[in-house]
Design a protein around this motif. Sequence first.
Motif, PDB file in Angstrom:
ATOM      1  N   SER A  10     -34.983  25.381 -36.984  1.00  0.00           N
ATOM      2  CA  SER A  10     -34.292  24.739 -38.094  1.00  0.00           C
ATOM      3  C   SER A  10     -34.032  25.777 -39.181  1.00  0.00           C
ATOM      4  O   SER A  10     -34.977  26.309 -39.770  1.00  0.00           O
ATOM      5  CB  SER A  10     -35.163  23.596 -38.643  1.00  0.00           C
ATOM      6  N   TYR A  11     -32.741  26.049 -39.429  1.00  0.00           N
ATOM      7  CA  TYR A  11     -32.372  27.092 -40.393  1.00  0.00           C
ATOM      8  C   TYR A  11     -31.380  26.557 -41.425  1.00  0.00           C
ATOM      9  O   TYR A  11     -30.463  25.805 -41.088  1.00  0.00           O
ATOM     10  CB  TYR A  11     -31.830  28.328 -39.656  1.00  0.00           C
ATOM     11  N   ASP A  12     -31.594  26.953 -42.672  1.00  0.00           N
ATOM     12  CA  ASP A  12     -30.871  26.391 -43.812  1.00  0.00           C
ATOM     13  C   ASP A  12     -29.836  27.338 -44.408  1.00  0.00           C
ATOM     14  O   ASP A  12     -29.952  28.563 -44.298  1.00  0.00           O
ATOM     15  CB  ASP A  12     -31.862  26.026 -44.924  1.00  0.00           C
ATOM     16  N   ASP A  13     -28.856  26.737 -45.057  1.00  0.00           N
ATOM     17  CA  ASP A  13     -27.921  27.368 -46.006  1.00  0.00           C
ATOM     18  C   ASP A  13     -26.653  27.951 -45.385  1.00  0.00           C
ATOM     19  O   ASP A  13     -25.703  28.235 -46.108  1.00  0.00           O
ATOM     20  CB  ASP A  13     -28.599  28.439 -46.862  1.00  0.00           C
ATOM     21  N   GLY A  14     -26.608  28.183 -44.090  1.00  0.00           N
ATOM     22  CA  GLY A  14     -25.366  28.642 -43.470  1.00  0.00           C
ATOM     23  C   GLY A  14     -24.878  29.989 -43.955  1.00  0.00           C
ATOM     24  O   GLY A  14     -23.669  30.188 -44.137  1.00  0.00           O
ATOM     25  N   ARG A  15     -25.783  30.939 -44.093  1.00  0.00           N
ATOM     26  CA  ARG A  15     -25.399  32.270 -44.541  1.00  0.00           C
ATOM     27  C   ARG A  15     -24.869  33.102 -43.366  1.00  0.00           C
ATOM     28  O   ARG A  15     -25.054  32.758 -42.198  1.00  0.00           O
ATOM     29  CB  ARG A  15     -26.601  32.959 -45.192  1.00  0.00           C
ATOM     30  N   SER A  16     -24.227  34.230 -43.664  1.00  0.00           N
ATOM     31  CA  SER A  16     -23.551  35.027 -42.633  1.00  0.00           C
ATOM     32  C   SER A  16     -24.512  35.542 -41.566  1.00  0.00           C
ATOM     33  O   SER A  16     -24.100  35.773 -40.423  1.00  0.00           O
ATOM     34  CB  SER A  16     -22.815  36.199 -43.278  1.00  0.00           C
ATOM     35  N   ALA A  17     -25.770  35.713 -41.903  1.00  0.00           N
ATOM     36  CA  ALA A  17     -26.749  36.174 -40.917  1.00  0.00           C
ATOM     37  C   ALA A  17     -26.960  35.149 -39.806  1.00  0.00           C
ATOM     38  O   ALA A  17     -27.529  35.487 -38.759  1.00  0.00           O
ATOM     39  CB  ALA A  17     -28.081  36.498 -41.595  1.00  0.00           C
ATOM     40  N   ASP A  18     -26.485  33.922 -40.004  1.00  0.00           N
ATOM     41  CA  ASP A  18     -26.555  32.926 -38.932  1.00  0.00           C
ATOM     42  C   ASP A  18     -25.817  33.412 -37.688  1.00  0.00           C
ATOM     43  O   ASP A  18     -26.174  33.040 -36.560  1.00  0.00           O
ATOM     44  CB  ASP A  18     -25.949  31.600 -39.383  1.00  0.00           C
ATOM     45  N   ARG A  19     -24.783  34.220 -37.879  1.00  0.00           N
ATOM     46  CA  ARG A  19     -24.025  34.703 -36.716  1.00  0.00           C
ATOM     47  C   ARG A  19     -24.938  35.480 -35.769  1.00  0.00           C
ATOM     48  O   ARG A  19     -24.927  35.256 -34.558  1.00  0.00           O
ATOM     49  CB  ARG A  19     -22.858  35.576 -37.178  1.00  0.00           C
ATOM     50  N   ARG A  20     -25.726  36.358 -36.323  1.00  0.00           N
ATOM     51  CA  ARG A  20     -26.639  37.145 -35.477  1.00  0.00           C
ATOM     52  C   ARG A  20     -27.748  36.259 -34.929  1.00  0.00           C
ATOM     53  O   ARG A  20     -28.132  36.401 -33.749  1.00  0.00           O
ATOM     54  CB  ARG A  20     -27.223  38.313 -36.276  1.00  0.00           C
ATOM     55  N   LEU A  21     -28.248  35.351 -35.738  1.00  0.00           N
ATOM     56  CA  LEU A  21     -29.310  34.467 -35.277  1.00  0.00           C
ATOM     57  C   LEU A  21     -28.827  33.593 -34.127  1.00  0.00           C
ATOM     58  O   LEU A  21     -29.522  33.445 -33.105  1.00  0.00           O
ATOM     59  CB  LEU A  21     -29.816  33.592 -36.423  1.00  0.00           C
ATOM     60  N   VAL A  22     -27.636  33.010 -34.265  1.00  0.00           N
ATOM     61  CA  VAL A  22     -27.099  32.158 -33.204  1.00  0.00           C
ATOM     62  C   VAL A  22     -26.907  32.958 -31.914  1.00  0.00           C
ATOM     63  O   VAL A  22     -27.232  32.487 -30.818  1.00  0.00           O
ATOM     64  CB  VAL A  22     -25.783  31.500 -33.640  1.00  0.00           C
ATOM     65  N   ARG A  23     -26.401  34.177 -32.027  1.00  0.00           N
ATOM     66  CA  ARG A  23     -26.245  35.015 -30.826  1.00  0.00           C
ATOM     67  C   ARG A  23     -27.589  35.237 -30.141  1.00  0.00           C
ATOM     68  O   ARG A  23     -27.694  35.166 -28.910  1.00  0.00           O
ATOM     69  CB  ARG A  23     -25.619  36.369 -31.198  1.00  0.00           C
ATOM     70  N   THR A  24     -28.611  35.494 -30.925  1.00  0.00           N
ATOM     71  CA  THR A  24     -29.945  35.739 -30.373  1.00  0.00           C
ATOM     72  C   THR A  24     -30.483  34.493 -29.684  1.00  0.00           C
ATOM     73  O   THR A  24     -31.020  34.566 -28.564  1.00  0.00           O
ATOM     74  CB  THR A  24     -30.903  36.182 -31.489  1.00  0.00           C
ATOM     75  N   LEU A  25     -30.356  33.336 -30.336  1.00  0.00           N
ATOM     76  CA  LEU A  25     -30.820  32.095 -29.719  1.00  0.00           C
ATOM     77  C   LEU A  25     -30.052  31.807 -28.431  1.00  0.00           C
ATOM     78  O   LEU A  25     -30.644  31.433 -27.408  1.00  0.00           O
ATOM     79  CB  LEU A  25     -30.657  30.931 -30.695  1.00  0.00           C
ATOM     80  N   ASN A  26     -28.738  31.988 -28.474  1.00  0.00           N
ATOM     81  CA  ASN A  26     -27.913  31.694 -27.298  1.00  0.00           C
ATOM     82  C   ASN A  26     -28.276  32.587 -26.115  1.00  0.00           C
ATOM     83  O   ASN A  26     -28.266  32.141 -24.962  1.00  0.00           O
ATOM     84  CB  ASN A  26     -26.436  31.865 -27.630  1.00  0.00           C
ATOM     85  N   GLN A  27     -28.581  33.840 -26.384  1.00  0.00           N
ATOM     86  CA  GLN A  27     -28.937  34.769 -25.317  1.00  0.00           C
ATOM     87  C   GLN A  27     -30.171  34.315 -24.559  1.00  0.00           C
ATOM     88  O   GLN A  27     -30.352  34.662 -23.383  1.00  0.00           O
ATOM     89  CB  GLN A  27     -29.166  36.169 -25.898  1.00  0.00           C
ATOM     90  N   HIS A  28     -31.015  33.534 -25.219  1.00  0.00           N
ATOM     91  CA  HIS A  28     -32.285  33.139 -24.616  1.00  0.00           C
ATOM     92  C   HIS A  28     -32.372  31.641 -24.331  1.00  0.00           C
ATOM     93  O   HIS A  28     -33.441  31.138 -23.970  1.00  0.00           O
ATOM     94  CB  HIS A  28     -33.439  33.568 -25.523  1.00  0.00           C
ATOM     95  N   GLY A  29     -31.270  30.922 -24.504  1.00  0.00           N
ATOM     96  CA  GLY A  29     -31.277  29.503 -24.189  1.00  0.00           C
ATOM     97  C   GLY A  29     -32.106  28.662 -25.131  1.00  0.00           C
ATOM     98  O   GLY A  29     -32.595  27.584 -24.747  1.00  0.00           O
ATOM     99  N   ILE A  30     -32.265  29.132 -26.361  1.00  0.00           N
ATOM    100  CA  ILE A  30     -33.048  28.403 -27.365  1.00  0.00           C
ATOM    101  C   ILE A  30     -32.082  27.694 -28.306  1.00  0.00           C
ATOM    102  O   ILE A  30     -31.076  28.260 -28.728  1.00  0.00           O
ATOM    103  CB  ILE A  30     -33.972  29.363 -28.125  1.00  0.00           C
ATOM    104  N   ARG A  31     -32.407  26.455 -28.631  1.00  0.00           N
ATOM    105  CA  ARG A  31     -31.480  25.637 -29.402  1.00  0.00           C
ATOM    106  C   ARG A  31     -32.124  25.146 -30.682  1.00  0.00           C
ATOM    107  O   ARG A  31     -33.344  25.019 -30.771  1.00  0.00           O
ATOM    108  CB  ARG A  31     -31.004  24.455 -28.548  1.00  0.00           C
TER     109      ARG A  31
END
Length: 267
Positions: A19-40
């Motif tokens: 659970s991550y807040d505020d929608g900052r630009s670093a979300d792009r890297r975080l989402v890529r990392t989660l997606n690479q590992h199948g974490i939602r």
Amino acid sequence: MANVQLTFPEGKHKVLTMSYDDGRSADRRLVRTLNQHGIRGTFHLNSGLAGHHDRIPLEEVKNLYQGHEIAAHSVTHPTLTRCTREQIVGELMEDRKSLERISGYPVRGFSYPNGTFNRQMQEILPHLGIAYARTVLSHGDFQMPDDYFAWHPTCHHNQNLLELTEAFKQLGRRQHLHMLYVWGHSYEFDHDNNWDVIERFCESVSGRDDIWYATNIEIVDYLRRYQSLRFSAGMDLVYNPSYHSIWLEANGEVIEVKGGSQIELVK
């Protein structure tokens, strides 16, 4: 009489959610990392601040967070416990409307901006179409939520995340359901120069067949659908009135109760 217990999908007894807040630009890297590992996980956004001061523009939201949950965080991120009831309603409903126009589905999740909440807010939220609200009060445990409108996470990602993850992975006893719930802000990885923490975490916990990887709302909906099951008085039959499957453990056997079906628990 059958001994019947809830399990997560496919008989799993552990669930991981982020659970991550505020929608900052670093979300792009975080989402890529989660997606690479199948974490939602779930991303709580302030629609009125989108596109300003390092925040993700609304037009990017749908594609960026595809496969994750888009949730509300108020329009302008005020401390809602200091606001009037009218402002609380406006902040929540307008945030939902904006995010729903972008996402294409009902936005039902919420996290308290600035981490503050009170009984008035908890009582208002269900009437505004909100199904749950996350706090920032980490408990360091793997317990299931007792109150959906004061949903306390396991830990912030800077609070012994890797140690807690190892403990979570070692949980083998099936007497309880266990949840690892991690929260934070993606920009903190830039500020603290510790992207390695979330990358090591994802590598460590991904791809396990005993863990359900879910968004916040998926967990809430699954638990509520379980409550809607209709059992016979003798606990030998169960009917699932919902559209989705629910998994049970009956006398040690994992059973899938498909949506709209009735099955025997004792044969």
